[in-house]
Design an enzyme around this catalytic site. Sequence first.
Site, PDB file in Angstrom:
ATOM      1  N   ARG A 183      92.423 -14.086  33.211  1.00 10.09           N
ATOM      2  CA  ARG A 183      93.152 -14.360  34.452  1.00 10.09           C
ATOM      3  C   ARG A 183      93.081 -13.121  35.334  1.00 10.09           C
ATOM      4  NH1 ARG A 183      95.932 -10.647  33.961  1.00 10.09           N
ATOM      5  NH2 ARG A 183      96.802 -11.030  36.020  1.00 10.09           N
ATOM      6  N   GLY A 184      93.613 -13.273  36.568  1.00 12.86           N
ATOM      7  CA  GLY A 184      93.466 -12.196  37.543  1.00 12.86           C
ATOM      8  C   GLY A 184      92.202 -12.490  38.347  1.00 12.86           C
ATOM      9  N   ALA A 185      92.313 -12.374  39.675  1.00 12.99           N
ATOM     10  CA  ALA A 185      91.246 -12.874  40.553  1.00 12.99           C
ATOM     11  C   ALA A 185      89.839 -12.332  40.203  1.00 12.99           C
ATOM     12  CB  ALA A 185      91.608 -12.588  42.004  1.00 12.99           C
ATOM     13  N   ARG A 236      90.540 -22.991  38.648  1.00 15.95           N
ATOM     14  CA  ARG A 236      91.744 -22.488  39.326  1.00 15.95           C
ATOM     15  C   ARG A 236      91.422 -22.377  40.819  1.00 15.95           C
ATOM     16  NH1 ARG A 236      95.003 -17.747  36.747  1.00 15.95           N
ATOM     17  NH2 ARG A 236      96.676 -18.838  37.837  1.00 15.95           N
ATOM     18  N   GLN A 290     103.320 -12.101  33.250  1.00 18.17           N
ATOM     19  CA  GLN A 290     102.158 -11.204  33.297  1.00 18.17           C
ATOM     20  C   GLN A 290     102.580  -9.748  33.474  1.00 18.17           C
ATOM     21  OE1 GLN A 290     102.377 -14.132  34.859  1.00 18.17           O
ATOM     22  NE2 GLN A 290     100.400 -15.097  35.177  1.00 18.17           N
ATOM     23  N   ASP A 314      95.021 -12.672  45.477  1.00 15.37           N
ATOM     24  CA  ASP A 314      94.072 -13.696  45.002  1.00 15.37           C
ATOM     25  C   ASP A 314      93.186 -14.227  46.118  1.00 15.37           C
ATOM     26  OD1 ASP A 314      96.447 -13.758  42.991  1.00 15.37           O
ATOM     27  OD2 ASP A 314      94.726 -14.641  41.982  1.00 15.37           O
ATOM     28  N   ASN A 343      99.227 -14.087  46.585  1.00 19.41           N
ATOM     29  CA  ASN A 343      99.309 -13.388  45.302  1.00 19.41           C
ATOM     30  C   ASN A 343     100.368 -14.100  44.465  1.00 19.41           C
ATOM     31  OD1 ASN A 343      98.447 -11.186  43.565  1.00 19.41           O
ATOM     32  ND2 ASN A 343     100.488 -10.341  43.837  1.00 19.41           N
ATOM     33  N   LYS A 344     100.554 -13.635  43.260  1.00 18.93           N
ATOM     34  CA  LYS A 344     101.484 -14.277  42.312  1.00 18.93           C
ATOM     35  C   LYS A 344     102.829 -14.610  42.953  1.00 18.93           C
ATOM     36  CE  LYS A 344     100.893 -15.251  38.928  1.00 18.93           C
ATOM     37  NZ  LYS A 344     100.468 -16.647  38.658  1.00 18.93           N
TER      38      LYS A 344
HETATM   39  O1  MRU Z   1      97.984 -16.400  37.515  1.00 22.22           O
HETATM   40  P1  MRU Z   1      97.308 -15.083  37.375  1.00 22.22           P
HETATM   41  O2  MRU Z   1      97.820 -14.276  36.232  1.00 22.22           O
HETATM   42  O3  MRU Z   1      95.797 -15.190  37.382  1.00 22.22           O
HETATM   43  O4  MRU Z   1      97.714 -14.306  38.713  1.00 22.22           O
HETATM   44  C1  MRU Z   1      97.154 -13.054  38.951  1.00 22.22           C
HETATM   45  C2  MRU Z   1      97.652 -12.379  40.160  1.00 22.22           C
HETATM   46  O5  MRU Z   1      98.406 -12.919  40.932  1.00 22.22           O
HETATM   47  C3  MRU Z   1      97.099 -11.015  40.455  1.00 22.22           C
HETATM   48  O6  MRU Z   1      98.044 -10.231  41.133  1.00 22.22           O
HETATM   49  C4  MRU Z   1      95.845 -11.161  41.345  1.00 22.22           C
HETATM   50  O7  MRU Z   1      94.938 -12.030  40.762  1.00 22.22           O
HETATM   51  C5  MRU Z   1      95.183  -9.862  41.594  1.00 22.22           C
HETATM   52  S1  MRU Z   1      94.332  -9.298  40.150  1.00 22.22           S
HETATM   53  C6  MRU Z   1      93.529  -7.861  40.493  1.00 22.22           C
END
Ligand code: MRU
Length: 348
Positions: A49-51, A92, A199, A240, A250-251
Amino acid sequence: MIPRTIEWIGNLEGCVQLIDQTLLPGRLELVQISDLKSLFEAIRCLKVRGAPAIGIAGAMGLVLALRDAQTQDREEFLKLLDTQADYLACARPTAVNLTWALERLRNVAHRQTGLSVADLKRMLLAEAKAIRDEDAATCRTIGQNGLALIKPGARILTHCNAGSLATAEYGTALAPLYLAHEKGIDFTVYVDETRPLLQGSRLTAWELGRAGIEVTVICDSVAGHLMSLGRIDLVITGADRIAANGDAANKIGTYSLARLARDHGIAFYIAAPASTFDLSIADGSQIPIEQRAAEEVTEGFGRRTAPADVKVYSPAFDVTPAEFITAIITELGVIEPVNAETIARVMR
Ligand code: MRU
């Protein structure tokens, strides 16, 4: 040393190896994935996970999808590539890095007119590996570009995980922190636990703690209280997807933090690579927001915490308007103020 978040092991017959992030912080386990469906599922259920990490996973997933293709016909192969890329893009919807990476592989293959299918497969693997390696270098540069923000004694707040687990290495929001720590600068980090999937407390606190950085986990609702006490100097998060005008997804919870930061006169930074910018959309209203399953809220970690039949609304992301963002730190430079003109100038 934390193993690599995600990498390709071996040659075309090899596999994708990644840290199963659903098991952290309890267990650090690597899983090897050799087929498209398992890789798709790993993205959906947040093993990876994470962009930026999702982008790398998507690129490697496309190689898994195509390496056993029987056809020797180039056109047929390219059609299959397009279909599988479309499928992977659905894993996603919010992080644009996924479609960015898939597009990059698609373009590379379509551009090569003289290659056999076997050569195309090898080239796609090389490109997927390059995306991983470039992301590591990109994140380090983001760290250098954001380093000046981390002053001795700084009290920093972050949300979710935009660290090495969310990228190939270093992270985006956490990269300046890692570099400052390497340089011996003392600072402290408050980490929002980041409901519902934690997270922040499971991943960010874990990776910063392993690096020897001082961390305090807080419930998400504590952030405003800390700001009101004057105990936060700056907020930094990842993103993201960032629209052409600087609105940034973002999250979930990031928007509230940015508003709180503004009310308290605290700088709010986003750190993200160029691959997180989606210049095809004018503003944040066009960013697709992923909805997650109700069970992640009502029985996230094995125990029911809400009535069985209760209605749940669980968007995974929110959008922070550009006006609330002090600056965006990218590998191409720092964008400040954040607006369509400054973004276009840096991205060019
Ligand atoms: O749902 P996730 O855990 O994939 O969400 C991730 C985030 O929101 C991060 O802040 C974002 O992807 C930036 S990662 C460098």
